[in-house]
Structure formats: C-alpha cells, structure tokens
Write a protein that holds these residues in place. Structure first.
Motif, mmCIF file in Angstrom:
data_model
loop_
_atom_site.group_PDB
_atom_site.id
_atom_site.type_symbol
_atom_site.label_atom_id
_atom_site.label_comp_id
_atom_site.label_asym_id
_atom_site.label_seq_id
_atom_site.Cartn_x
_atom_site.Cartn_y
_atom_site.Cartn_z
ATOM 1 N N PRO A 15 8.568 28.685 -46.448
ATOM 2 C CA PRO A 15 8.182 28.727 -45.018
ATOM 3 C C PRO A 15 6.909 27.917 -44.779
ATOM 4 C CG PRO A 15 7.728 30.822 -46.090
ATOM 5 C CD PRO A 15 8.486 30.002 -47.090
ATOM 6 N N VAL A 16 6.887 27.200 -43.670
ATOM 7 C CA VAL A 16 5.770 26.305 -43.322
ATOM 8 C C VAL A 16 5.079 26.866 -42.081
ATOM 9 C CG1 VAL A 16 5.121 23.945 -42.702
ATOM 10 C CG2 VAL A 16 7.003 24.340 -44.290
ATOM 11 N N ARG A 17 3.749 26.834 -42.120
ATOM 12 C CA ARG A 17 2.942 27.306 -40.980
ATOM 13 C C ARG A 17 2.008 26.180 -40.554
ATOM 14 N NH1 ARG A 17 3.556 31.428 -44.564
ATOM 15 N NH2 ARG A 17 4.452 33.392 -43.736
ATOM 16 N N PHE A 18 2.357 25.526 -39.450
ATOM 17 C CA PHE A 18 1.510 24.470 -38.901
ATOM 18 C C PHE A 18 0.360 25.094 -38.114
ATOM 19 C CE2 PHE A 18 5.528 22.092 -39.365
ATOM 20 C CZ PHE A 18 5.069 20.981 -40.047
ATOM 21 N N LYS A 19 -0.790 24.470 -38.204
ATOM 22 C CA LYS A 19 -1.953 24.907 -37.425
ATOM 23 C C LYS A 19 -2.028 24.057 -36.169
ATOM 24 C CE LYS A 19 -6.880 25.918 -37.827
ATOM 25 N NZ LYS A 19 -6.690 27.339 -37.504
ATOM 26 N N ALA A 20 -1.901 24.693 -35.015
ATOM 27 C CA ALA A 20 -1.872 23.969 -33.747
ATOM 28 C C ALA A 20 -3.243 23.391 -33.428
ATOM 29 C CB ALA A 20 -1.412 24.893 -32.623
ATOM 30 N N LEU A 21 -3.240 22.269 -32.725
ATOM 31 C CA LEU A 21 -4.482 21.627 -32.320
ATOM 32 C C LEU A 21 -5.232 22.484 -31.308
ATOM 33 C CD1 LEU A 21 -6.330 19.115 -32.373
ATOM 34 C CD2 LEU A 21 -4.889 18.147 -30.566
ATOM 35 N N ASP A 22 -4.489 23.080 -30.387
ATOM 36 C CA ASP A 22 -5.074 23.967 -29.385
ATOM 37 C C ASP A 22 -4.265 25.259 -29.363
ATOM 38 O OD1 ASP A 22 -6.415 25.139 -27.324
ATOM 39 O OD2 ASP A 22 -5.972 23.592 -25.825
ATOM 40 N N PRO A 23 -4.768 26.331 -29.971
ATOM 41 C CA PRO A 23 -3.986 27.575 -30.023
ATOM 42 C C PRO A 23 -3.721 28.196 -28.661
ATOM 43 C CG PRO A 23 -5.781 27.591 -31.623
ATOM 44 C CD PRO A 23 -6.019 26.427 -30.727
ATOM 45 N N SER A 24 -4.470 27.823 -27.637
ATOM 46 C CA SER A 24 -4.266 28.421 -26.312
ATOM 47 C C SER A 24 -3.028 27.890 -25.606
ATOM 48 C CB SER A 24 -5.493 28.169 -25.434
ATOM 49 O OG SER A 24 -5.698 26.781 -25.256
ATOM 50 N N LEU A 25 -2.485 26.742 -26.060
ATOM 51 C CA LEU A 25 -1.307 26.152 -25.417
ATOM 52 C C LEU A 25 -0.037 26.842 -25.891
ATOM 53 C CD1 LEU A 25 -2.223 22.357 -25.718
ATOM 54 C CD2 LEU A 25 -2.481 23.830 -23.722
ATOM 55 N N ASP A 26 0.923 26.969 -24.958
ATOM 56 C CA ASP A 26 2.219 27.522 -25.342
ATOM 57 C C ASP A 26 3.066 26.437 -26.003
ATOM 58 O OD1 ASP A 26 2.553 25.968 -23.149
ATOM 59 O OD2 ASP A 26 3.868 27.375 -22.076
ATOM 60 N N ALA A 79 4.023 23.309 -23.682
ATOM 61 C CA ALA A 79 2.890 22.410 -23.467
ATOM 62 C C ALA A 79 2.481 21.715 -24.758
ATOM 63 C CB ALA A 79 1.710 23.202 -22.898
ATOM 64 N N LEU A 80 2.685 22.390 -25.893
ATOM 65 C CA LEU A 80 2.321 21.772 -27.170
ATOM 66 C C LEU A 80 3.262 20.638 -27.535
ATOM 67 C CD1 LEU A 80 0.294 22.116 -29.544
ATOM 68 C CD2 LEU A 80 2.020 23.538 -30.656
ATOM 69 N N LEU A 81 4.545 20.799 -27.217
ATOM 70 C CA LEU A 81 5.515 19.764 -27.567
ATOM 71 C C LEU A 81 5.389 18.530 -26.691
ATOM 72 C CD1 LEU A 81 8.721 21.909 -28.250
ATOM 73 C CD2 LEU A 81 7.123 20.917 -29.908
ATOM 74 N N THR A 82 4.833 18.661 -25.523
ATOM 75 C CA THR A 82 4.661 17.500 -24.654
ATOM 76 C C THR A 82 3.499 16.603 -25.096
ATOM 77 O OG1 THR A 82 3.280 18.850 -23.190
ATOM 78 C CG2 THR A 82 5.646 18.667 -22.662
ATOM 79 N N ARG A 83 2.655 17.079 -25.966
ATOM 80 C CA ARG A 83 1.512 16.295 -26.426
ATOM 81 C C ARG A 83 1.916 15.445 -27.627
ATOM 82 N NH1 ARG A 83 -3.983 19.746 -26.487
ATOM 83 N NH2 ARG A 83 -4.669 17.599 -26.834
ATOM 84 N N GLN A 84 1.239 14.306 -27.773
ATOM 85 C CA GLN A 84 1.508 13.417 -28.890
ATOM 86 C C GLN A 84 0.915 13.971 -30.177
ATOM 87 O OE1 GLN A 84 3.417 10.745 -28.627
ATOM 88 N NE2 GLN A 84 3.244 10.203 -30.806
ATOM 89 N N GLU A 85 -0.272 14.512 -30.129
ATOM 90 C CA GLU A 85 -0.936 15.104 -31.288
ATOM 91 C C GLU A 85 -0.864 16.621 -31.149
ATOM 92 O OE1 GLU A 85 -4.834 13.528 -31.293
ATOM 93 O OE2 GLU A 85 -4.214 11.487 -31.838
ATOM 94 N N ARG A 86 -0.128 17.265 -32.063
ATOM 95 C CA ARG A 86 0.150 18.688 -31.915
ATOM 96 C C ARG A 86 -0.521 19.540 -32.981
ATOM 97 N NH1 ARG A 86 5.330 16.412 -30.347
ATOM 98 N NH2 ARG A 86 6.069 16.432 -32.502
#
Length: 331
Positions: free
Chosen positions: A229-240, A243-250
C-alpha cells in the motif's frame, strides 16, 4: 508565384516535409512520431485505468495500480486460467479415450490375424490304427501314399496344360500391370484437387496453462500478498480530492517536502508506504537504513523504486516513440 514554385518540385533534394506528406498520402511506409507530454501517464496514475489512484498499491517492480483494478484483473486472470485448464483436461481425456480405442482396435486386428493364420494351417489327421505299425509297414504305407500323390499331381498338371488361357499366358500381364506408371505409391499422395483426398487440418493441441498470475506491465509472477500500500503526502492537506486532482503539483516527499512529478525519481518505503525522492534515499535513508516515518529497520528490498513516465522532452531518458507499421514497397 506559380504553383510549381510553391510546391518546389524542381528542387534536387527530397525534403523531409515532402517525404512525410507523400508517405501520408500514399499509405505506404512506417511512420514514427515522438509522444508529447499529453500522451504520458502521470506517476500517480494507475497502470490499468490510467486514472489517479484512490487506494494505490505498488508491486515489487515499482508499478503503481489501483487496488480495486489490480484485484479485478487478478480475479479475471484466475477465472481465465481455470477455463483454459478445464479445456486442457477435456482434451487430455479425449486423447486417453482415443488411445484406448486405438489399443482395442489393434488388439482386435491382432486377434483376427491370429485366427486367419491358424485357420490357414492344414494338418493331416493321424490314423490310430496305423500309428503302431512296424517300420516295414510304415515304409509300404508311405510309398503307396507317395505314388498316389504323384499320380494326383501329374493329373493336375495335365489338366492345367490342356486348359485354355493358362497362368503362363497371364504372367506377362501381371508384370505389365505392376510396372504401370500409375502405381499405388503415387496414388497414395494427397491430392489438392479431389475433395476426398485433400489433406485435413488437425485440431490445434492446447498446451497446459500456467497457474501463476502475471503482472500486466512487467510480465513477472504477481501475488496478492506482495502488493504494497502506498500513502502519498498531499501538497495541501486542506484540499479535497477533486480540488487536488485539478492541480498540476499534487504530492510532496514525506521527508524533504519536495514536489513529486514525472521528472523526479521516487521510491516507496515498504514498512510505512511513504513516497520519498530518490535523492532523499541516497543522502539520508541509506546512511542508517531506518524508515523516517515509522522508525523501522529497513532492508534493501524494502526500498522500491517507483516507475514513472517521461516528461515529453528528449532528455527524459525514456523511449517515447510511437510507430505505425504500414505496407512498405520493397526494392
């Protein structure tokens, strides 16, 4: 300027643009095009669905999959293997039954040949009254029998010589028939023009299928307990998620907080599932071999390099050429 000047047909050089134009118009020749960035999968997308992973898992070879997609693929492969194995077992049973029928027919033919051979044997009956005679009586008996057999054979030869169309006259015919051009060896060859003698295509024999499920990308054996299992660390944890998938850098590195992308080599730590950059692995983690997230001791096999796509540039080091094979005029 005339049309002739626009097309530049008077030039001695066949330019690259004219070559591609003629190749596209004629329909001949293999075309190769370098893929751009839009045709490359992102590093956090599934290799099967090509969509950003919601519950990502990675194999030991570093290929990222959506957990639901890879489990459905493994289930489909197992059912397909079961169908192939069932067809193989059915073919095996049919071959056994055919071999039994052939063995029975061979035994039957052997018995028939034995019966015909035994029936062709003619033995003289033993007379019990003359079996106990002396040697003189036997010699007299055999002499009389021999005289009778000689007279019978002479009478048969006389009748055969007097009969018309004897066997001596038919001998040349038999030799001529055996030396005829249309012999049996040439008639046994398959003919492609007579429907009854055309060679028939045998059914395709199935090979025994392998019971191991293979990875769709690497082609190596794949097991369910080997998925990490892989756990990515989001750039901005406050985004859902939307909204996270619409950004280029996630996503960012779990240790150095560097931005992750196709241009950044990454690795997955097996105990924690954290994604870190390869630079972080070489400079920090390999010194003490301890997972910075959980504090567990790491081994070399616990660091799994994550497979990534190219960036669309020539210096990405990834072969990104697409070829379309079409008919080619051979000179």
């Amino acid at each position: 300027m005339t049309r002739h000047g626009k097309n530049c047909t008077a030039g001695a050089v066949y330019t690259y643009h004219e070559k591609r134009k003629d190749t596209a118009a004629s329909g001949y020749g293999t075309q190769s095009v370098r893929l751009g960035k839009d045709a490359i999968k992102d590093f956090d997308c599934c290799c099967l669905s090509l969509q950003p992973c919601r519950d990502p898992v990675v194999t030991l070879d570093g290929y990222l999959y959506e957990k639901q997609a890879i489990l459905e693929y493994m289930l489909h492969q197992k059912t397909d293997i079961a169908k192939k194995m069932k067809a193989y077992e059915k073919q095996k049973q049919a071959q056994k039954s055919d071999s039994r029928l052939e063995s029975k027919s061979e035994e039957r033919e052997r018995a028939e040949r034995f019966k015909t051979r035994e029936n062709s044997i003619v033995s003289k009956p033993i007379n019990p009254f003359t079996s106990g005679l002396t040697k003189d009586g036997q010699t007299v008996r055999t002499d009389s029998q021999s005289n009778a057999s000689i007279s019978a054979s002479s009478s048969m030869t006389d009748s055969s010589s007097s009969a018309p169309g004897s066997s001596s006259s038919s001998a040349p015919g038999s030799s001529s028939s055996s030396s005829a051009p249309g012999s049996s060896s040439s008639q046994s060859l398959p003919s492609f023009w007579i429907p009854m003698l055309t060679p028939e295509a045998k059914p395709t024999l199935l090979k025994k299928p392998s019971k191991t499920v293979l990875c769709p990308m690497s082609g190596r054996p794949l097991k369910m307990n080997e998925l990490i299992p892989v756990r990515f660390k989001a750039l901005d944890p406050s985004l859902d998620r939307v909204a996270l998938l619409t950004r280029q850098e996630r996503y960012v590195c779990a240790v150095t907080k560097d931005t992750l992308g196709n241009s950044t080599p990454c690795s997955v730590l097996r105990p924690s599932g954290a994604v870190v950059t390869q630079e972080c692995v070489e400079k920090l983690i390999r010194k003490d071999m301890i997972d910075p997230v959980t504090g567990d001791k790491l081994k070399e096999k616990d660091i799994v390099p994550l497979q990534r796509g190219g960036t669309g540039f020539a210096g990405s080091g990834v072969g990104l050429k697409a070829k379309e094979s079409r008919p080619v005029m051979q000179v």
